[in-house]
Design a protein around this motif. Structure first.
Motif, PDB file in Angstrom:
ATOM      1  N   PRO A  10     -12.806  18.455 -15.723  1.00 61.67           N
ATOM      2  CA  PRO A  10     -11.651  18.074 -16.543  1.00 61.67           C
ATOM      3  C   PRO A  10     -11.950  16.835 -17.376  1.00 61.67           C
ATOM      4  O   PRO A  10     -12.751  15.989 -16.987  1.00 61.67           O
ATOM      5  N   GLY A  11     -11.293  16.760 -18.531  1.00 65.22           N
ATOM      6  CA  GLY A  11     -11.444  15.599 -19.398  1.00 65.22           C
ATOM      7  C   GLY A  11     -10.674  14.407 -18.858  1.00 65.22           C
ATOM      8  O   GLY A  11     -10.027  14.463 -17.810  1.00 65.22           O
ATOM      9  N   GLN A  12     -10.728  13.309 -19.579  1.00 70.69           N
ATOM     10  CA  GLN A  12     -10.054  12.082 -19.193  1.00 70.69           C
ATOM     11  C   GLN A  12      -8.547  12.186 -19.443  1.00 70.69           C
ATOM     12  O   GLN A  12      -8.112  12.801 -20.413  1.00 70.69           O
ATOM     13  N   ILE A  13      -7.762  11.559 -18.576  1.00 74.51           N
ATOM     14  CA  ILE A  13      -6.313  11.473 -18.790  1.00 74.51           C
ATOM     15  C   ILE A  13      -6.076  10.507 -19.934  1.00 74.51           C
ATOM     16  O   ILE A  13      -6.590   9.383 -19.931  1.00 74.51           O
ATOM     17  N   THR A  14      -5.301  10.958 -20.945  1.00 71.89           N
ATOM     18  CA  THR A  14      -5.071  10.121 -22.126  1.00 71.89           C
ATOM     19  C   THR A  14      -3.661   9.540 -22.172  1.00 71.89           C
ATOM     20  O   THR A  14      -3.416   8.603 -22.915  1.00 71.89           O
ATOM     21  N   ALA A  15      -2.730  10.096 -21.393  1.00 70.38           N
ATOM     22  CA  ALA A  15      -1.360   9.573 -21.385  1.00 70.38           C
ATOM     23  C   ALA A  15      -0.665   9.967 -20.091  1.00 70.38           C
ATOM     24  O   ALA A  15      -0.871  11.055 -19.569  1.00 70.38           O
ATOM     25  N   ILE A  16       0.151   9.046 -19.602  1.00 71.84           N
ATOM     26  CA  ILE A  16       0.988   9.305 -18.430  1.00 71.84           C
ATOM     27  C   ILE A  16       2.396   8.871 -18.798  1.00 71.84           C
ATOM     28  O   ILE A  16       2.598   7.761 -19.303  1.00 71.84           O
ATOM     29  N   HIS A  17       3.358   9.753 -18.566  1.00 75.32           N
ATOM     30  CA  HIS A  17       4.745   9.420 -18.906  1.00 75.32           C
ATOM     31  C   HIS A  17       5.645   9.833 -17.740  1.00 75.32           C
ATOM     32  O   HIS A  17       5.559  10.946 -17.239  1.00 75.32           O
ATOM     33  N   TYR A  18       6.519   8.907 -17.336  1.00 72.78           N
ATOM     34  CA  TYR A  18       7.488   9.211 -16.284  1.00 72.78           C
ATOM     35  C   TYR A  18       8.888   9.164 -16.875  1.00 72.78           C
ATOM     36  O   TYR A  18       9.293   8.173 -17.475  1.00 72.78           O
ATOM     37  N   ASN A  19       9.639  10.255 -16.734  1.00 71.04           N
ATOM     38  CA  ASN A  19      11.008  10.335 -17.213  1.00 71.04           C
ATOM     39  C   ASN A  19      11.918  10.079 -16.015  1.00 71.04           C
ATOM     40  O   ASN A  19      12.059  10.928 -15.143  1.00 71.04           O
ATOM     41  N   ILE A  20      12.520   8.911 -15.985  1.00 73.81           N
ATOM     42  CA  ILE A  20      13.354   8.515 -14.846  1.00 73.81           C
ATOM     43  C   ILE A  20      14.620   9.369 -14.741  1.00 73.81           C
ATOM     44  O   ILE A  20      15.141   9.586 -13.654  1.00 73.81           O
ATOM     45  N   THR A  21      15.116   9.882 -15.870  1.00 72.57           N
ATOM     46  CA  THR A  21      16.333  10.695 -15.866  1.00 72.57           C
ATOM     47  C   THR A  21      16.104  12.043 -15.171  1.00 72.57           C
ATOM     48  O   THR A  21      16.920  12.472 -14.357  1.00 72.57           O
ATOM     49  N   THR A  22      14.994  12.692 -15.503  1.00 73.78           N
ATOM     50  CA  THR A  22      14.721  14.006 -14.926  1.00 73.78           C
ATOM     51  C   THR A  22      13.766  13.940 -13.737  1.00 73.78           C
ATOM     52  O   THR A  22      13.501  14.958 -13.102  1.00 73.78           O
ATOM     53  N   ASN A  23      13.247  12.744 -13.460  1.00 78.28           N
ATOM     54  CA  ASN A  23      12.327  12.546 -12.343  1.00 78.28           C
ATOM     55  C   ASN A  23      11.063  13.399 -12.504  1.00 78.28           C
ATOM     56  O   ASN A  23      10.589  14.032 -11.573  1.00 78.28           O
ATOM     57  N   VAL A  24      10.518  13.426 -13.761  1.00 78.60           N
ATOM     58  CA  VAL A  24       9.340  14.227 -14.080  1.00 78.60           C
ATOM     59  C   VAL A  24       8.209  13.322 -14.524  1.00 78.60           C
ATOM     60  O   VAL A  24       8.386  12.448 -15.363  1.00 78.60           O
ATOM     61  N   LEU A  25       7.055  13.544 -13.948  1.00 84.37           N
ATOM     62  CA  LEU A  25       5.840  12.824 -14.313  1.00 84.37           C
ATOM     63  C   LEU A  25       4.973  13.768 -15.135  1.00 84.37           C
ATOM     64  O   LEU A  25       4.656  14.875 -14.690  1.00 84.37           O
ATOM     65  N   THR A  26       4.587  13.364 -16.353  1.00 87.58           N
ATOM     66  CA  THR A  26       3.813  14.200 -17.251  1.00 87.58           C
ATOM     67  C   THR A  26       2.468  13.542 -17.542  1.00 87.58           C
ATOM     68  O   THR A  26       2.431  12.349 -17.844  1.00 87.58           O
ATOM     69  N   PHE A  27       1.395  14.342 -17.452  1.00 83.48           N
ATOM     70  CA  PHE A  27       0.056  13.876 -17.765  1.00 83.48           C
ATOM     71  C   PHE A  27      -0.460  14.615 -18.988  1.00 83.48           C
ATOM     72  O   PHE A  27      -0.189  15.798 -19.160  1.00 83.48           O
ATOM     73  N   THR A  28      -1.224  13.947 -19.802  1.00 85.74           N
ATOM     74  CA  THR A  28      -1.922  14.571 -20.925  1.00 85.74           C
ATOM     75  C   THR A  28      -3.393  14.202 -20.775  1.00 85.74           C
ATOM     76  O   THR A  28      -3.711  13.047 -20.508  1.00 85.74           O
ATOM     77  N   TRP A  29      -4.274  15.198 -20.931  1.00 89.95           N
ATOM     78  CA  TRP A  29      -5.694  14.895 -20.827  1.00 89.95           C
ATOM     79  C   TRP A  29      -6.472  15.693 -21.854  1.00 89.95           C
ATOM     80  O   TRP A  29      -5.980  16.653 -22.426  1.00 89.95           O
ATOM     81  N   GLU A  30      -7.718  15.254 -22.066  1.00 91.37           N
ATOM     82  CA  GLU A  30      -8.615  15.931 -22.987  1.00 91.37           C
ATOM     83  C   GLU A  30      -8.959  17.299 -22.417  1.00 91.37           C
ATOM     84  O   GLU A  30      -8.812  17.540 -21.226  1.00 91.37           O
TER      85      GLU A  30
END
Length: 123
Positions: free
Chosen positions: A101-121
């Motif tokens: 897998p490529g490198q993780i380029t972004a991490i975002h946590y949405n406190i309202t929906t309690n969802v953690l999102t990762f973006t990677w190459e």
């Protein structure tokens, strides 16, 4: 899409819907390879049809698959008067080594929906 390292064997597992199970007398399994001709993707059969009776799994051996190419399993459920339309899998890629897998380029946590999102190459 799945991947596998073996270039000589393929295993597959399947199930038959209860509604058509009483009509099925045997199952035929083939392996196909994806080819691109003039920009069009086509599937070429690389094995003969194998009558696997009513088994829910089987393994092809002594194959010569090419690393870097995409393959798929195709099943035909057959009854006394013929066979139903072939059903292909979504395919698998043959690779000698597992993809990295490529490198993780972004991490975002949405406190309202309690969802953690990762973006990677890409892989």
């Amino acid at each position: 899409m799945d991947y596998q390292a073996s270039t000589t064997a393929v295993s597959a597992h399947w199930s038959i819907a209860d509604e058509i199970r009483p009509f099925v007398r045997h199952i035929e399994w083939t392996i196909e390879r994806e080819d691109t001709i003039n920009g069009t993707n086509l599937w070429e059969q690389v094995t003969d049809s194998w009558n696997v009776q009513l088994s829910s799994e089987a393994t092809w051996t002594s194959l010569s698959l090419n690393s870097g190419e995409k393959y798929r399993s195709v099943l035909r459920l057959c009854h006394t008067a013929g066979c139903f339309k072939p059903v292909p899998s979504n395919g698998f890629l043959v690779l000698h080594e597992a993809p990295i897998p490529g490198q993780i380029t972004a991490i975002h946590y949405n406190i309202t929906t309690n969802v953690l999102t990762f973006t990677w190459e890409r892989f």
